[in-house]
Scaffold this active site. Structure first.
Site, PDB file in Angstrom:
ATOM      1  N   ASP A 298      34.592  63.427 -39.202  1.00 31.95           N
ATOM      2  CA  ASP A 298      35.378  63.464 -37.964  1.00 31.95           C
ATOM      3  C   ASP A 298      36.142  62.174 -37.635  1.00 31.95           C
ATOM      4  O   ASP A 298      35.624  61.080 -37.852  1.00 31.95           O
ATOM      5  CB  ASP A 298      34.449  63.697 -36.767  1.00 31.95           C
ATOM      6  CG  ASP A 298      33.425  64.777 -36.998  1.00 31.95           C
ATOM      7  OD1 ASP A 298      33.490  65.445 -38.035  1.00 31.95           O
ATOM      8  OD2 ASP A 298      32.558  64.942 -36.142  1.00 31.95           O
ATOM      9  N   GLN A 314      34.193  58.797 -38.834  1.00 36.02           N
ATOM     10  CA  GLN A 314      32.853  58.968 -39.403  1.00 36.02           C
ATOM     11  C   GLN A 314      32.929  58.541 -40.867  1.00 36.02           C
ATOM     12  O   GLN A 314      33.721  59.086 -41.647  1.00 36.02           O
ATOM     13  CB  GLN A 314      32.427  60.437 -39.331  1.00 36.02           C
ATOM     14  CG  GLN A 314      31.952  60.881 -37.978  1.00 36.02           C
ATOM     15  CD  GLN A 314      30.534  60.395 -37.686  1.00 36.02           C
ATOM     16  OE1 GLN A 314      29.565  60.986 -38.088  1.00 36.02           O
ATOM     17  NE2 GLN A 314      30.426  59.286 -36.964  1.00 36.02           N
ATOM     18  N   PHE A 354      26.895  58.809 -35.113  1.00 42.88           N
ATOM     19  CA  PHE A 354      27.654  60.057 -35.172  1.00 42.88           C
ATOM     20  C   PHE A 354      28.909  59.945 -34.296  1.00 42.88           C
ATOM     21  O   PHE A 354      29.225  58.893 -33.771  1.00 42.88           O
ATOM     22  CB  PHE A 354      26.767  61.227 -34.731  1.00 42.88           C
ATOM     23  CG  PHE A 354      25.953  61.823 -35.859  1.00 42.88           C
ATOM     24  CD1 PHE A 354      25.777  61.155 -37.058  1.00 42.88           C
ATOM     25  CD2 PHE A 354      25.360  63.075 -35.721  1.00 42.88           C
ATOM     26  CE1 PHE A 354      25.031  61.719 -38.099  1.00 42.88           C
ATOM     27  CE2 PHE A 354      24.618  63.645 -36.748  1.00 42.88           C
ATOM     28  CZ  PHE A 354      24.445  62.970 -37.933  1.00 42.88           C
ATOM     29  N   GLU A 467      30.404  71.395 -30.998  1.00 43.63           N
ATOM     30  CA  GLU A 467      30.528  69.998 -31.409  1.00 43.63           C
ATOM     31  C   GLU A 467      31.866  69.449 -30.910  1.00 43.63           C
ATOM     32  O   GLU A 467      32.778  70.203 -30.578  1.00 43.63           O
ATOM     33  CB  GLU A 467      30.502  69.882 -32.938  1.00 43.63           C
ATOM     34  CG  GLU A 467      29.232  70.408 -33.576  1.00 43.63           C
ATOM     35  CD  GLU A 467      29.174  70.194 -35.093  1.00 43.63           C
ATOM     36  OE1 GLU A 467      28.121  69.814 -35.584  1.00 43.63           O
ATOM     37  OE2 GLU A 467      30.191  70.425 -35.776  1.00 43.63           O
TER      38      GLU A 467
HETATM   39  C1  FRU Z   1      31.094  67.441 -36.688  1.00 46.13           C
HETATM   40  C2  FRU Z   1      29.788  66.679 -36.712  1.00 46.13           C
HETATM   41  C3  FRU Z   1      29.492  66.111 -35.356  1.00 46.13           C
HETATM   42  C4  FRU Z   1      28.594  64.966 -35.682  1.00 46.13           C
HETATM   43  C5  FRU Z   1      29.181  64.467 -36.957  1.00 46.13           C
HETATM   44  C6  FRU Z   1      28.182  63.877 -37.895  1.00 46.13           C
HETATM   45  O1  FRU Z   1      31.728  67.508 -37.904  1.00 46.13           O
HETATM   46  O2  FRU Z   1      28.769  67.524 -37.150  1.00 46.13           O
HETATM   47  O3  FRU Z   1      28.958  67.034 -34.461  1.00 46.13           O
HETATM   48  O4  FRU Z   1      28.593  63.990 -34.688  1.00 46.13           O
HETATM   49  O5  FRU Z   1      29.817  65.548 -37.573  1.00 46.13           O
HETATM   50  O6  FRU Z   1      28.792  63.246 -38.957  1.00 46.13           O
END
Ligand code: FRU
Length: 742
Positions: A298, A314, A354, A467
């Site tokens: 993300d 991420q 995250f 999410e």
């Molecule tokens: C969405 C997700 C989020 C989480 C992250 C973890 O793609 O699952 O909900 O924070 O990726 O990498």
């Protein structure tokens, strides 16, 4: 004669000391566990006889130690341990044969441990090579000599949250005290390295076994916590760059687990002053953000500040799979060209880092300084809680707030993540995905939060947990409208990950959805997920998504990086004749990156319009624009290469659908869900359709009529798709132009 006697005596002595080189702690040859305390049900049939288990290789003698190998070993209630009698550590090494449950997740649930004072001081797990065979391994116990110790062999029960039972077992034999290391496998290998250059380069691969990496300086792990890596065993795909510039002249201890002395990783550590030895590779995007090295999912912490767009994505800085989640850091002044900087937030005792968001705290409400950039993220450990970190150097470095976590509802909700901050009047509001609803909180200082409301029960798609939310204010015809973005995985209309949204009102406390035909999707393509918008852009809402899908993102055939972000898109609310919808059109900054253009002929011959060569030197990064005047029959658009690889789009202006068949788009066999023929999306009825197709090495983003449709799909052709053909008896094409994008 005397000499001969002396030599014979010495030889005899050597023979004695050689035979004494090993003392047996346990070889299971007694055929019983009289020297062990056994608990649980996993070791009921231990020891096992070699004769009865011909499928197990590597055992010595007639018996070996093992947990149950039958079908029962998968069940949740299968667990146990056996603990040896005490013995005194008298040699430099404890060697043993070990095998069992292969590499990866299952191996976490089995272990052999050395206990001193009842606490594990060494742990060994199966090596992951061949689960049915045992190999030599040893512990270096020099520093423990003289201690009284026990051996414990364990099969753990499965955590309640695990949905599927997991087969797990352990094989052990010949536990010996030894003067020498046994075999070449190391549970823990420590390699001293004197820092001389900026980066330590750690050989790694996309296909080796799992290991973990720590780098100790004065006993402290400079990586914060141990990081999961994949070893380069006999294949090296890349080197993991670790910044050691702050330690020049110092000796660092590189600690690697589950590694063989002969692995390339063990033998091949090097240093470099260049972080990335090789950036280019066939699917490396030209005008989309992708990490210099490693994994991304993300987009996080998106904020515009002081002339720069910040993207804290991420990131796994230590590999090309989802693991060790950090916040990476990239900046751009034009939303198209990104500079990838060192990561800004690393995992800590609260957990992995995250997704989340960032804002500029103009009025110093949090006390970190006026205009501090403040990021809020999920600390994902045993539970999910929200934490903050701040930067006072234009987003180059971040400091975690010592009072973290700032939002903890772990007792109420295991899935509680992805905080998206916004300013509402003189307070902060944060939206957090909580199970399959969105929870809203308010705060004046970003540290103390009060719950306002929840939204989502009984409306929209609930195919999975929710999410990555976002809450946006628009004005339509002088009236305020709010849009709540909610990502969901799986549950996409074409499978896997997708973003949905709701249109309605928000009064600072509660979001209420207008009655619309939900679920509504932001982009029905397969590869636009977790998209949210930048803060700090006023009334403009610039959206970027992760250009992949959880179905196959970990298997895509890139080498040194995995996954990229979508193009930036400006969001607006448009009308489709029946209701408002959220429109995504390419952000104008993308057009500024056009380098050259070529106008192409538009005449059909026998129902076909073929462009054998789109661009003379096509490097795979281009945009094709055209306008379609629809006819009654479908219009086919084929983007292809000489190898017959193609992306085949079918516009059906009667059914108002657009279908993509990417089953022959190049490399498709890396995952069974990739080669889809029927990726379907929907058109808004209009008299004509202005189509823009942005291609960038491994992606194709199609937009219609400035936001009526966004359709994002990845592809992995083995040669640039540099030919195009339209087919259809009655549609008209005009203004066909191709642009290069740099
Ligand atoms: C969405 C997700 C989020 C989480 C992250 C973890 O793609 O699952 O909900 O924070 O990726 O990498």
């Amino acid at each position: 004669m005397r000499k001969l006697f002396t030599s014979l005596f010495l030889l005899a002595l050597l023979a004695v000391s050689c035979s004494e080189r090993h003392s047996v702690i346990e070889d299971f040859e007694a055929g019983n566990l009289d020297n062990w305390v056994v608990e649980g049900n996993a070791f009921v049939f231990c020891p096992k006889s070699v004769a009865d288990n011909p499928g197990i290789a590597g055992a010595k003698g007639n018996f070996f130690g093992a947990s149950d190998l039958g079908d029962a070993d998968a069940s949740a209630t299968f667990f146990g341990k056996m603990t040896s009698k005490s013995f005194v550590i008298s040699q430099d090494y404890i060697g043993f044969l070990i095998g069992g449950t292969g590499e990866g997740f299952a191996s976490r649930f089995v272990a052999m441990e050395l206990l001193v004072d009842g606490k594990p001081v060494r742990t060994a797990r199966p090596t992951g090579q061949d689960p049915r065979s045992m190999v030599w391994n040893s512990w270096d116990v020099r520093e423990l000599k003289g201690s009284s110790a026990n051996i414990r062999i364990r099969v753990d029960s499965l955590p309640a949250r695990m949905r599927n039972p997991l087969s797990r077992y352990i094989l052990v034999d010949q536990i010996l005290q030894s003067r020498k290391k046994m075999g070449t496998f190391n549970d823990v290998l420590t390699i001293p390295v004197t820092a001389q250059k900026d980066y330590l380069m750690i050989p790694s691969s996309n296909s080796g076994t799992a290991s973990s990496l720590s780098i100790l300086a004065d006993g402290q792990n400079i990586l914060g916590t141990a990081q999961n890596i994949v070893l380069a065993k006999d294949v090296r795909d890349y080197d993991i760059p670790v910044d050691i510039s702050a330690y020049r002249g110092k000796t660092l201890q590189v600690v690697l687990t589950s590694i063989d002395d002969n692995d390339i990783t063990a033998k091949g550590l090097s240093q470099s002053d260049t972080r990335i030895a090789q950036y280019e590779e066939p699917y490396r995007p030209v005008y989309h953000f992708s990490p210099d090295f490693g994994w991304t999912n993300d987009p996080n912490g998106m904020v515009f500040f002081d002339g720069e767009y910040h993207l804290a994505y991420q990131a796994n800085p230590y590999g090309t799979r989802h693991s060790n989640m950090h916040w990476g850091n990239a900046v751009s002044t034009d939303l198209v060209h990104w500079e990838d900087l060192p990561f800004i937030v690393a995992p800590d005792a609260l957990g992995a880092i995250f997704s989340g968001s960032a804002v500029v705290d103009e009025d110093n409400t949090a006390g970190f300084g006026a205009n501090a950039v403040i990021g809020m993220y999920t600390s994902a450990g045993q539970t999910q809680r929200q934490s903050i970190a701040y930067s006072t150097d234009r987003g180059r470095t971040f400091t975690k707030y010592e009072g973290n976590p700032v939002l903890d509802e772990a007792d109420k909700q295991p899935n509680f993540r992805d905080p998206k901050l916004l300013r509402y009047g003189d307070k902060w509001v944060v939206c957090v995905a909580a199970g399959d609803v969105i929870a809203f909180y308010e705060s004046v200082d970003l540290k103390n939060w009060r719950k306002l409301s929840e939204f989502g029960r009984g409306i929209g798609s609930h195919a999975a947990v929710w999410e990555c939310p976002d809450l946006l204010r628009f004005e339509v015809g002088g009236k305020e409208k709010w849009v709540l973005i909610v990502n969901i995985n799986p549950g996409g209309p074409n499978g896997g990950s997708v973003g949905q949204y709701f249109i309605g009102s928000f009064d600072g406390t509660t979001f209420r959805a207008d009655p619309l035909p939900y679920p509504l999707w932001i982009d029905e393509g397969m590869d636009d997920y977790a998209g949210v918008t930048f803060s700090g852009t006023g009334d403009r809402h610039i959206f970027m998504g992760w250009m992949s899908n959880w179905l196959y993102s970990g298997s895509v055939p890139t080498v040194r990086f995995r996954n990229a972000m979508t193009l930036p898109r400006d969001l607006s609310l448009k009308h489709n004749g029946r209701h408002l919808f959220l429109a995504s059109s390419p952000s104008p900054e993308v057009y500024a990156a056009r380098a050259a253009s070529r106008i192409l002929p538009c005449e059909f011959k026998d129902g076909r319009l073929t462009i054998p060569e789109l661009l003379p030197d096509n490097d795979g990064a281009y945009e094709i624009d055209f306008t379609v005047t629809p006819g009654k029959s479908p219009l086919f658009l084929r983007l292809y290469n000489a190898k017959g690889e193609e992306m085949l789009y079918t516009f059906d202006f009667q059914a108002l659908t657009l279908n993509l068949d990417r089953s022959r788009s190049g490399i498709v066999d890396f995952h069974r869900d990739f080669a889809k023929k029927d990726i379907l999306t929907h058109l808004v009825r209009r008299p004509s359709y202005k189509v823009q197709l942005f291609v960038d090495r491994h992606s194709a983003e199609l937009f219609v009529n400035d936001g009526d449709l966004a359709f994002t799909n990845c592809m992995f052709p083995t040669e640039v798709l540099n030919s195009m053909e339209f087919a259809g008896p009655d549609a008209g094409i005009s203004d066909l132009t191709v642009f290069t994008i740099k």
